[in-house]
Design a protein around this motif. Sequence first.
Motif, PDB file in Angstrom:
ATOM      1  N   THR A 375      76.036  79.143  20.099  1.00 48.23           N
ATOM      2  CA  THR A 375      75.935  79.965  18.891  1.00 48.23           C
ATOM      3  C   THR A 375      76.470  79.201  17.695  1.00 48.23           C
ATOM      4  OG1 THR A 375      76.279  81.943  20.257  1.00 48.23           O
ATOM      5  CG2 THR A 375      76.532  82.187  17.868  1.00 48.23           C
ATOM      6  N   LEU A 376      75.665  79.103  16.648  1.00 51.30           N
ATOM      7  CA  LEU A 376      76.051  78.401  15.423  1.00 51.30           C
ATOM      8  C   LEU A 376      75.965  79.361  14.245  1.00 51.30           C
ATOM      9  CD1 LEU A 376      74.082  75.051  15.919  1.00 51.30           C
ATOM     10  CD2 LEU A 376      76.469  75.519  16.498  1.00 51.30           C
ATOM     11  N   PRO A 377      76.794  79.184  13.217  1.00 51.79           N
ATOM     12  CA  PRO A 377      76.729  80.079  12.057  1.00 51.79           C
ATOM     13  C   PRO A 377      75.540  79.760  11.156  1.00 51.79           C
ATOM     14  CG  PRO A 377      78.392  78.393  11.701  1.00 51.79           C
ATOM     15  CD  PRO A 377      77.883  78.197  13.097  1.00 51.79           C
ATOM     16  N   GLU A 378      75.001  80.786  10.548  1.00 56.19           N
ATOM     17  CA  GLU A 378      73.938  80.584   9.568  1.00 56.19           C
ATOM     18  C   GLU A 378      74.523  80.216   8.206  1.00 56.19           C
ATOM     19  OE1 GLU A 378      71.404  83.961   9.380  1.00 56.19           O
ATOM     20  OE2 GLU A 378      70.959  83.956  11.543  1.00 56.19           O
ATOM     21  N   ALA A 379      75.685  80.740   7.881  1.00 59.41           N
ATOM     22  CA  ALA A 379      76.316  80.482   6.588  1.00 59.41           C
ATOM     23  C   ALA A 379      76.672  79.010   6.452  1.00 59.41           C
ATOM     24  CB  ALA A 379      77.566  81.336   6.432  1.00 59.41           C
ATOM     25  N   ASP A 380      76.522  78.490   5.243  1.00 60.96           N
ATOM     26  CA  ASP A 380      76.869  77.104   4.968  1.00 60.96           C
ATOM     27  C   ASP A 380      78.343  77.022   4.576  1.00 60.96           C
ATOM     28  OD1 ASP A 380      76.560  74.399   4.717  1.00 60.96           O
ATOM     29  OD2 ASP A 380      75.359  74.470   2.878  1.00 60.96           O
ATOM     30  N   ILE A 381      78.844  75.799   4.449  1.00 63.72           N
ATOM     31  CA  ILE A 381      80.228  75.581   4.028  1.00 63.72           C
ATOM     32  C   ILE A 381      80.257  74.507   2.951  1.00 63.72           C
ATOM     33  CG2 ILE A 381      80.603  73.941   5.928  1.00 63.72           C
ATOM     34  CD1 ILE A 381      83.570  74.770   5.875  1.00 63.72           C
ATOM     35  N   ILE A 382      81.121  74.703   1.949  1.00 58.13           N
ATOM     36  CA  ILE A 382      81.320  73.706   0.897  1.00 58.13           C
ATOM     37  C   ILE A 382      82.787  73.303   0.872  1.00 58.13           C
ATOM     38  CG2 ILE A 382      79.391  74.543  -0.512  1.00 58.13           C
ATOM     39  CD1 ILE A 382      81.442  75.982  -2.278  1.00 58.13           C
ATOM     40  N   VAL A 383      83.068  72.183   0.209  1.00 55.40           N
ATOM     41  CA  VAL A 383      84.435  71.680   0.073  1.00 55.40           C
ATOM     42  C   VAL A 383      84.804  71.690  -1.406  1.00 55.40           C
ATOM     43  CG1 VAL A 383      86.001  69.752   0.507  1.00 55.40           C
ATOM     44  CG2 VAL A 383      84.090  70.193   2.076  1.00 55.40           C
ATOM     45  N   LYS A 384      85.973  72.257  -1.722  1.00 53.11           N
ATOM     46  CA  LYS A 384      86.416  72.328  -3.113  1.00 53.11           C
ATOM     47  C   LYS A 384      87.891  71.987  -3.208  1.00 53.11           C
ATOM     48  CE  LYS A 384      85.317  75.793  -5.789  1.00 53.11           C
ATOM     49  NZ  LYS A 384      85.083  77.169  -6.300  1.00 53.11           N
ATOM     50  N   ALA A 385      88.288  71.495  -4.383  1.00 51.38           N
ATOM     51  CA  ALA A 385      89.710  71.319  -4.664  1.00 51.38           C
ATOM     52  C   ALA A 385      90.302  72.650  -5.100  1.00 51.38           C
ATOM     53  CB  ALA A 385      89.900  70.279  -5.756  1.00 51.38           C
ATOM     54  N   VAL A 386      91.558  72.895  -4.759  1.00 52.58           N
ATOM     55  CA  VAL A 386      92.249  74.097  -5.227  1.00 52.58           C
ATOM     56  C   VAL A 386      92.306  74.063  -6.751  1.00 52.58           C
ATOM     57  CG1 VAL A 386      94.448  75.338  -5.216  1.00 52.58           C
ATOM     58  CG2 VAL A 386      93.608  74.293  -3.117  1.00 52.58           C
ATOM     59  N   GLU A 387      92.084  75.203  -7.391  1.00 48.38           N
ATOM     60  CA  GLU A 387      92.051  75.262  -8.852  1.00 48.38           C
ATOM     61  C   GLU A 387      93.403  74.870  -9.454  1.00 48.38           C
ATOM     62  OE1 GLU A 387      89.475  78.496  -7.039  1.00 48.38           O
ATOM     63  OE2 GLU A 387      91.578  77.874  -6.883  1.00 48.38           O
ATOM     64  N   PRO A 388      93.384  74.227 -10.622  1.00 45.84           N
ATOM     65  CA  PRO A 388      94.622  73.735 -11.246  1.00 45.84           C
ATOM     66  C   PRO A 388      95.667  74.811 -11.490  1.00 45.84           C
ATOM     67  CG  PRO A 388      92.725  72.711 -12.288  1.00 45.84           C
ATOM     68  CD  PRO A 388      92.184  73.766 -11.357  1.00 45.84           C
ATOM     69  N   PHE A 389      95.246  76.050 -11.805  1.00 42.44           N
ATOM     70  CA  PHE A 389      96.243  77.056 -12.170  1.00 42.44           C
ATOM     71  C   PHE A 389      97.153  77.444 -11.011  1.00 42.44           C
ATOM     72  CE2 PHE A 389      93.056  79.940 -10.429  1.00 42.44           C
ATOM     73  CZ  PHE A 389      93.805  80.961  -9.892  1.00 42.44           C
ATOM     74  N   ARG A 390      96.720  77.147  -9.764  1.00 42.35           N
ATOM     75  CA  ARG A 390      97.558  77.542  -8.624  1.00 42.35           C
ATOM     76  C   ARG A 390      97.858  76.400  -7.674  1.00 42.35           C
ATOM     77  NH1 ARG A 390      93.785  80.814  -4.241  1.00 42.35           N
ATOM     78  NH2 ARG A 390      91.810  79.730  -4.607  1.00 42.35           N
ATOM     79  N   GLU A 391      97.437  75.191  -7.995  1.00 50.28           N
ATOM     80  CA  GLU A 391      97.565  74.096  -7.042  1.00 50.28           C
ATOM     81  C   GLU A 391      99.012  73.674  -6.815  1.00 50.28           C
ATOM     82  OE1 GLU A 391      95.453  70.657  -8.439  1.00 50.28           O
ATOM     83  OE2 GLU A 391      96.608  70.505 -10.290  1.00 50.28           O
ATOM     84  N   SER A 392      99.886  73.860  -7.798  1.00 53.68           N
ATOM     85  CA  SER A 392     101.268  73.405  -7.627  1.00 53.68           C
ATOM     86  C   SER A 392     102.027  74.238  -6.606  1.00 53.68           C
ATOM     87  CB  SER A 392     102.007  73.434  -8.965  1.00 53.68           C
ATOM     88  OG  SER A 392     102.142  74.764  -9.433  1.00 53.68           O
ATOM     89  N   SER A 393     101.588  75.465  -6.356  1.00 52.68           N
ATOM     90  CA  SER A 393     102.309  76.327  -5.414  1.00 52.68           C
ATOM     91  C   SER A 393     101.515  76.645  -4.146  1.00 52.68           C
ATOM     92  CB  SER A 393     102.687  77.646  -6.107  1.00 52.68           C
ATOM     93  OG  SER A 393     101.539  78.311  -6.599  1.00 52.68           O
ATOM     94  N   ALA A 394     100.194  76.441  -4.170  1.00 46.02           N
ATOM     95  CA  ALA A 394      99.361  76.794  -3.014  1.00 46.02           C
ATOM     96  C   ALA A 394      99.594  75.842  -1.840  1.00 46.02           C
ATOM     97  CB  ALA A 394      97.887  76.783  -3.405  1.00 46.02           C
ATOM     98  N   GLY A 395      99.177  76.265  -0.649  1.00 41.44           N
ATOM     99  CA  GLY A 395      99.272  75.414   0.536  1.00 41.44           C
ATOM    100  C   GLY A 395      98.348  74.216   0.438  1.00 41.44           C
ATOM    101  N   LYS A 396      98.485  73.276   1.391  1.00 45.01           N
ATOM    102  CA  LYS A 396      97.732  72.022   1.284  1.00 45.01           C
ATOM    103  C   LYS A 396      96.252  72.192   1.604  1.00 45.01           C
ATOM    104  CE  LYS A 396      98.432  68.694   4.218  1.00 45.01           C
ATOM    105  NZ  LYS A 396      99.199  67.640   4.896  1.00 45.01           N
ATOM    106  N   ALA A 397      95.892  73.202   2.366  1.00 44.42           N
ATOM    107  CA  ALA A 397      94.480  73.433   2.687  1.00 44.42           C
ATOM    108  C   ALA A 397      94.320  74.849   3.211  1.00 44.42           C
ATOM    109  CB  ALA A 397      93.992  72.436   3.725  1.00 44.42           C
ATOM    110  N   PHE A 398      93.159  75.446   2.927  1.00 42.40           N
ATOM    111  CA  PHE A 398      92.868  76.772   3.457  1.00 42.40           C
ATOM    112  C   PHE A 398      91.373  77.036   3.362  1.00 42.40           C
ATOM    113  CE2 PHE A 398      94.512  77.029  -0.864  1.00 42.40           C
ATOM    114  CZ  PHE A 398      93.540  77.753  -1.557  1.00 42.40           C
TER     115      PHE A 398
END
Length: 604
Positions: A375-398
């Motif tokens: 079973t494989l997902p139909e939905a695609d996936i993209i890669v993005k950088a965390v937005e600047p307004f929250r990057e200083s406090s957000a986790g390293k990846a999610f």
Amino acid sequence: MRKTVFLAIILILGSCKNDNDSHAFAKAEQLKISQEFNNWLEAQFQKDLARDPEMQTQMGIKTDYGKWTDISSARDLEDKELAESRLKYLTKEVEEQALEGQDLLSYRLYKREQEQKIADYDYRLYSYPVNQMHGMQSEVPAFLINMHQIASESDALAYIERLKGIQPLFEELTNNLSLRETNGILLPRFVFEKVLKDSRNVITGAPFSDFGDKSTLAADFDEKINKLDLDAQRKEELKAMADEALLQYVMPAYENLITFLTDQQQRATGEDGAWKFPKGAEFYQHALNRTTTTSMTADEIHELGLKEVERIHNEMREIMKQVKFEGTLQDFFKFMRDDDQFYYPDTDAGKKRYLSEAKTKINAMKAKLPELFHTLPEADIIVKAVEPFRESSAGKAFYQQPATDGSRPGTYYANLYDMKAMPTYQMDALAYHEGIPGHHMQIAIAQELDSIPEFRKHSFYTAYVEGWGLYSELIPKEIGFYKDPYSDFGRLAMELWRACRLVVDTGIHSKKWSREEGIEYYMANTPNAESDAIKMVERHIIMPSQATAYKVGMNKILQLRAKALDALGEDFDIKDFHDVVLTNGSLPLSILEELVDEYIENTK
């Protein structure tokens, strides 16, 4: 004689006919009960959905597109009473013994959810609504930016209504924070500076000031409006309306929150563990039970962590031999932590390269999925950088889930705020965990299942979800990935990190470790950057028990796989096993084990 035989045949045939009629009647009755039960589940899901505008948006539904979900104390009580009424219905009105298969599993899961909600009510104040990880001060703008799509003028007007709604939403937020303080639950001292910074970032730039770039929300709204098929004048009118909402509603909301938090900050302490709460020990055990879906105690989890740390250290020493490194394991950690060859530069070019290579790794793994999954997902996936307004406090990846209607793909977020916290040797494991075959596979497949009711597509058992994510870091190694020993070291480093979490989370919340002791443990036992250790310990503090889910869940999946392999031998098929794990939605670990046992028996 012939008459006797003939009569006997008639009697037998009549008996068969009666048996068949009886069986058909029973089957029809069972189908009726099943249909009624599933109709009731769907009605409950729709009721919950109607009360949750934000979930509607996440699913691509625009019914209450300009509203926020109620966060009041009155809503908490309504939720508890609703759970009690549903539990009463399940126990009094539904014939559990008449259900089977997925229906019976749905019954058990939904009943468990209601029992959990009722038990959670006593600890409803034992959380931090604003925090550096997922606090409302940053989640509200992130929701508008990432979830609220604008495909029409009405969508734009709904966005503006949500901007206006931030003011009453934050008034309720400060009420919640005040109620928590009255009950002895106040944000830890270190959190305030981070949350205040996030809040100020949101109201920085135009239209809040006459200089500098556009503010985060204004820039997002403008970008989305510019893509609409509207005349230029109407676009400018909508932008002006958004600017007015930002000034008249959003700015006061954040200014009041900042004033409130600045006042609370004066009373904050450096005591960080859940033990400081009223009934803190009881709450933490409740949180561990909920997170791991086991009955493991804090001491048992702590000891498991220590054993896993030792095992992984020994595997790392084998890699040291492969790369001919001379020195201690701690010397190797320092080398991996400090050597520039393992880091891209902290520049726009370095960050762009990181994102590009992360996409390449996910695509390479995507091509191999048929070797591991039916079973494989139909939905695609993209890669993005965390937005600047929250990057200083957000986790390293999610990971952010896709919209169920296909209008938005799944997203793997990489936090590139500090490139020294994103070593290239961990890039593979991180991409596999957050993307493919990790969270994207599990969450997207669950959302796309036709065989289960809607509530199960959106359930979230942390040990299952994060256990699968950590297990997914290992799967690629078994089909030939991680050929570079440093990359394989990165995989082990990620697993080691999760093993240390068992030690530190229980250390802080049960054994009264300080924030500094937790940071010191990570630095002594892992190759990660100090910024990683600080963020992780601060995450432990504001999310008691959450970080224990990963290793407990992974270990259980590996144990179940080994059990199936041992029982089935050559009849074991990894694709079949993965189908059992992934095609029933998120599950408590005990129920996952029952399904694997059933799979083993059926295969035999």
